[in-house]
Design a protein around this motif. Structure first.
Motif, PDB file in Angstrom:
ATOM      1  N   LYS A   1       1.017  -1.189   0.096  1.00 33.52           N
ATOM      2  CA  LYS A   1      -0.031  -0.019   0.082  1.00 33.52           C
ATOM      3  C   LYS A   1       0.918   1.413  -0.015  1.00 33.52           C
ATOM      4  O   LYS A   1       0.495   2.333  -0.796  1.00 33.52           O
ATOM      5  CB  LYS A   1      -0.753  -0.020   1.071  1.00 33.52           C
ATOM      6  N   LEU A   2       1.790   1.213   0.806  1.00 32.96           N
ATOM      7  CA  LEU A   2       2.876   2.347   0.828  1.00 32.96           C
ATOM      8  C   LEU A   2       3.677   2.391  -0.604  1.00 32.96           C
ATOM      9  O   LEU A   2       3.996   3.607  -1.054  1.00 32.96           O
ATOM     10  CB  LEU A   2       3.890   2.157   2.040  1.00 32.96           C
ATOM     11  N   LYS A   3       4.042   1.315  -1.209  1.00 31.32           N
ATOM     12  CA  LYS A   3       4.756   1.431  -2.155  1.00 31.32           C
ATOM     13  C   LYS A   3       3.989   1.773  -3.427  1.00 31.32           C
ATOM     14  O   LYS A   3       4.546   2.485  -4.505  1.00 31.32           O
ATOM     15  CB  LYS A   3       5.231  -0.260  -2.807  1.00 31.32           C
ATOM     16  N   LYS A   4       2.509   1.750  -3.480  1.00 28.60           N
ATOM     17  CA  LYS A   4       1.650   2.401  -4.460  1.00 28.60           C
ATOM     18  C   LYS A   4       1.840   3.895  -4.615  1.00 28.60           C
ATOM     19  O   LYS A   4       1.421   4.373  -5.763  1.00 28.60           O
ATOM     20  CB  LYS A   4       0.390   1.728  -4.352  1.00 28.60           C
ATOM     21  N   LEU A   5       2.213   4.568  -3.522  1.00 29.51           N
ATOM     22  CA  LEU A   5       2.258   6.018  -3.295  1.00 29.51           C
ATOM     23  C   LEU A   5       3.342   6.558  -4.450  1.00 29.51           C
ATOM     24  O   LEU A   5       3.539   7.716  -4.521  1.00 29.51           O
ATOM     25  CB  LEU A   5       2.149   6.393  -2.093  1.00 29.51           C
ATOM     26  N   GLU A   6       4.457   5.880  -4.678  1.00 30.50           N
ATOM     27  CA  GLU A   6       5.384   6.301  -5.521  1.00 30.50           C
ATOM     28  C   GLU A   6       5.137   6.661  -6.950  1.00 30.50           C
ATOM     29  O   GLU A   6       4.119   5.933  -7.442  1.00 30.50           O
ATOM     30  CB  GLU A   6       6.691   5.262  -5.492  1.00 30.50           C
ATOM     31  N   LEU A   7       5.629   7.586  -7.420  1.00 32.85           N
ATOM     32  CA  LEU A   7       5.360   8.140  -8.703  1.00 32.85           C
ATOM     33  C   LEU A   7       5.982   6.946  -9.473  1.00 32.85           C
ATOM     34  O   LEU A   7       6.910   6.390  -9.538  1.00 32.85           O
ATOM     35  CB  LEU A   7       5.960   9.444  -9.037  1.00 32.85           C
ATOM     36  N   THR A   8       5.494   6.735 -10.848  1.00 30.60           N
ATOM     37  CA  THR A   8       5.857   5.633 -11.838  1.00 30.60           C
ATOM     38  C   THR A   8       6.594   6.652 -12.819  1.00 30.60           C
ATOM     39  O   THR A   8       6.274   7.643 -13.373  1.00 30.60           O
ATOM     40  CB  THR A   8       4.726   5.365 -12.766  1.00 30.60           C
ATOM     41  N   HIS A   9       7.935   6.263 -12.851  1.00 24.85           N
ATOM     42  CA  HIS A   9       8.892   6.812 -13.531  1.00 24.85           C
ATOM     43  C   HIS A   9       8.716   6.436 -15.056  1.00 24.85           C
ATOM     44  O   HIS A   9       8.306   5.553 -15.524  1.00 24.85           O
ATOM     45  CB  HIS A   9      10.523   6.453 -13.147  1.00 24.85           C
ATOM     46  N   GLY A  10       8.771   7.838 -15.682  1.00 25.96           N
ATOM     47  CA  GLY A  10       8.525   7.503 -17.286  1.00 25.96           C
ATOM     48  C   GLY A  10       7.046   8.023 -17.553  1.00 25.96           C
ATOM     49  O   GLY A  10       6.862   8.193 -19.120  1.00 25.96           O
ATOM     50  N   LYS A  11       6.285   8.206 -16.797  1.00 28.93           N
ATOM     51  CA  LYS A  11       4.938   8.905 -17.242  1.00 28.93           C
ATOM     52  C   LYS A  11       5.043  10.233 -17.959  1.00 28.93           C
ATOM     53  O   LYS A  11       4.387  10.321 -18.777  1.00 28.93           O
ATOM     54  CB  LYS A  11       4.164   8.937 -15.859  1.00 28.93           C
ATOM     55  N   ASN A  12       5.949  10.956 -17.388  1.00 32.83           N
ATOM     56  CA  ASN A  12       6.109  12.140 -17.889  1.00 32.83           C
ATOM     57  C   ASN A  12       7.773  12.731 -17.789  1.00 32.83           C
ATOM     58  O   ASN A  12       8.129  12.228 -16.553  1.00 32.83           O
ATOM     59  CB  ASN A  12       5.398  13.166 -17.474  1.00 32.83           C
ATOM     60  N   GLU A  13       8.310  13.619 -18.130  1.00 24.01           N
ATOM     61  CA  GLU A  13       9.690  13.787 -18.064  1.00 24.01           C
ATOM     62  C   GLU A  13       9.801  14.545 -16.725  1.00 24.01           C
ATOM     63  O   GLU A  13      10.806  14.921 -16.293  1.00 24.01           O
ATOM     64  CB  GLU A  13      10.255  14.742 -19.173  1.00 24.01           C
ATOM     65  N   ASP A  14       8.806  15.130 -15.970  1.00 28.12           N
ATOM     66  CA  ASP A  14       8.778  15.624 -14.801  1.00 28.12           C
ATOM     67  C   ASP A  14       8.596  14.921 -13.524  1.00 28.12           C
ATOM     68  O   ASP A  14       8.853  15.516 -12.433  1.00 28.12           O
ATOM     69  CB  ASP A  14       7.720  16.955 -14.533  1.00 28.12           C
ATOM     70  N   SER A  15       8.520  13.389 -13.787  1.00 34.54           N
ATOM     71  CA  SER A  15       8.063  12.812 -12.633  1.00 34.54           C
ATOM     72  C   SER A  15       9.339  12.327 -11.665  1.00 34.54           C
ATOM     73  O   SER A  15       8.900  12.016 -10.666  1.00 34.54           O
ATOM     74  CB  SER A  15       7.568  11.526 -13.241  1.00 34.54           C
ATOM     75  N   GLN A  16      10.511  12.770 -12.115  1.00 39.88           N
ATOM     76  CA  GLN A  16      11.752  12.212 -11.359  1.00 39.88           C
ATOM     77  C   GLN A  16      11.906  13.233 -10.369  1.00 39.88           C
ATOM     78  O   GLN A  16      12.218  13.043  -9.470  1.00 39.88           O
ATOM     79  CB  GLN A  16      12.621  11.654 -12.433  1.00 39.88           C
ATOM     80  N   TYR A  17      12.219  14.331 -11.036  1.00 38.47           N
ATOM     81  CA  TYR A  17      12.812  15.531  -9.897  1.00 38.47           C
ATOM     82  C   TYR A  17      12.212  16.663 -10.018  1.00 38.47           C
ATOM     83  O   TYR A  17      12.401  17.405  -9.215  1.00 38.47           O
ATOM     84  CB  TYR A  17      14.405  15.531 -10.298  1.00 38.47           C
ATOM     85  N   ALA A  18      11.105  16.941 -10.811  1.00 36.65           N
ATOM     86  CA  ALA A  18      10.372  18.061 -10.905  1.00 36.65           C
ATOM     87  C   ALA A  18       9.791  18.329  -9.406  1.00 36.65           C
ATOM     88  O   ALA A  18       9.413  19.629  -9.262  1.00 36.65           O
ATOM     89  CB  ALA A  18       9.546  18.292 -12.027  1.00 36.65           C
TER      90      ALA A  18
END
Length: 435
Positions: A236-253
């Motif tokens: 349940k906690l793991k699902k809160l993470e953003l999916t990398h690659g969804k958009n270019e802002d998802s990693q460090y924006a």
């Protein structure tokens, strides 16, 4: 919906507990100097050793950054495990070896302690970028809890050190020492014994030992390890993470976009205005030059604030404070550590964008630092030595300087991010080691 909200709240709490492990061990050792300096052979020079080791340990941060940029791999999750586990292991070893000394060139030195401090410094410096890389996996709302936990890493050890105390006022006792004459000089008379008298400082014992304080730090580190493990393994906690690659802002924006938004409507209006101006092609050279000048100013302010706060003040604290007594030294180590996170929290929501004001704050902090340097240079008989006012002024100046420098650091960080966003996507390549 209720379960989902509870899961998010739990995850934010765990994020804060995890963030405490970044600097709680080194912060704890620093405030414990008020007890250690009276036992270890380095004495008053021990803070300088700590600062030197900490600065050299920044090579770990550089190595992490270079590796991630070259390999383009995300390694923050296993690295964070290593950081916490190495921190726990080093603290456990310190319980047994913190006061163990080794003779080097005829002088005794705390080699085991300094080696363990070096290991803690390496992992803690790495956490400065590795923890942020992990934070970028989560939504923007997790930034606040993370920095609350990061602030507690200095606050909790300081409170524990205040409770522990350092035994109170030092007492000087006149001790008699028996000296037998040297028979090789030919002047020895049987039964002739000389007695010398020497003043010896007696340091009262603190409320609890250094080993117990280390145990408290280990307990907090273990709690951080448990929190981090839950964040990475509970579905349940793991699902809160953003999916990398969804958009270019998802990693460090998440760090770049939302900190600027939270820093006040003035910064948000500037960002929105600059987005509209980015389409203008004529006359951009002057605008770009102004932007670059702004970034340089805030970077220089950041450099100068960090230099004074982490390079100068810590290394001279024993020389500027100990002549006024153990209690003054204890307050000099702990109260600024409490003021620092509170100031950062206040500056996070009420940043100052006026360069004249920030320059005035930096000048005042520099003046206060010069006063503390003067006290250290005139040690062990600094200004108003032996007077209660001398100690009060030293502690007050130290706290004020730390507050001003902390405010400058946070404000310059916000403004630098805001200025960099005007350049567009280029800023992401500057802040992200995985771009």
């Amino acid at each position: 919906m209720v379960n989902s909200d509870r899961t998010v709240i739990l995850a934010k709490i765990l994020m804060g507990v995890f963030a405490m492990s970044g600097w709680i061990d080194i912060s704890g050792l620093f405030v414990e100097l008020s007890v250690m300096v009276h036992t270890l052979p380095e004495g008053w020079t021990l803070p300088s050793y700590y600062q030197l080791i900490g600065q050299v340990a920044n090579v770990a941060t550089i190595a992490f950054f270079i590796y991630t940029r070259v390999s383009n791999r995300r390694i923050e999750i296993p690295v964070n495990y290593v950081i916490i586990i190495v921190g726990i292991a080093s603290l456990v070893l310190m319980i047994f070896f913190w006061d163990y000394t080794i003779e080097v060139r005829g002088a005794m030195h705390s080699i085991p302690l300094l080696i363990l401090v070096a290991s803690l410094s390496l992992v803690d410096c790495t956490s400065s970028i590795s923890f942020l890389a992990y934070l970028s996996n989560f939504p923007a709302s997790f930034v606040g809890p993370f920095y609350v936990g990061d602030g507690l890493s200095a606050l909790l050890p300081s409170v524990a050190s205040l409770i522990q105390g350092n035994g109170g006022k030092t007492q000087c006792v006149n001790v008699s020492m028996t000296r037998v004459p040297n028979t090789t000089t030919g002047t020895y008379i049987p039964g002739d014994v000389a007695t010398d008298y020497q003043l010896v400082p007696i340091y009262p014992s603190p409320l609890f030992s250094v080993e117990a304080f280390m145990g408290f730090l280990i307990f907090m580190m273990v709690g951080s390890l448990v929190a981090y493990t839950l964040l990475n393994n509970v579905p349940k906690l793991k699902k809160l993470e953003l999916t990398h690659g969804k958009n270019e802002d998802s990693q460090y924006a998440v760090l770049l976009e939302n900190i600027a938004d939270e820093s006040g409507s003035e910064l948000s209006d500037e960002i929105s205005s600059d987005r509209a101006k980015s389409k203008i092609t004529n006359g951009d050279k002057l605008h770009k030059h102004s932007q670059e000048s702004g970034v340089i100013y805030w970077c220089v302010l950041q450099f100068w604030s960090c230099l004074l706060q982490y390079g100068v003040l810590g290394s001279i604290s024993s020389y500027s404070a100990l002549p006024y007594g153990n209690l003054v030294f204890l307050f000099t180590l702990t109260l600024p550590q409490i003021a620092n996170p509170l100031t950062c929290l206040f500056a996070h929501y009420f940043p100052i964008s006026n360069k004249f004001i920030t320059s005035a704050m930096a000048f005042a902090a520099t003046t206060g630092s010069a006063y503390l340097l003067w006290l250290a240079a005139t040690s062990p008989y600094p200004f108003l030595c032996g007077s209660n006012w001398g100690g009060f002024i030293e502690v007050a100046v130290t706290i004020i300087v730390v507050i001003l420098l902390s405010y400058c650091r946070v404000t310059s960080a916000f403004r630098t991010r805001s200025e960099e966003r005007r350049v567009g996507k280029e800023c992401r390549s500057r802040w992200s080691p995985y771009h």
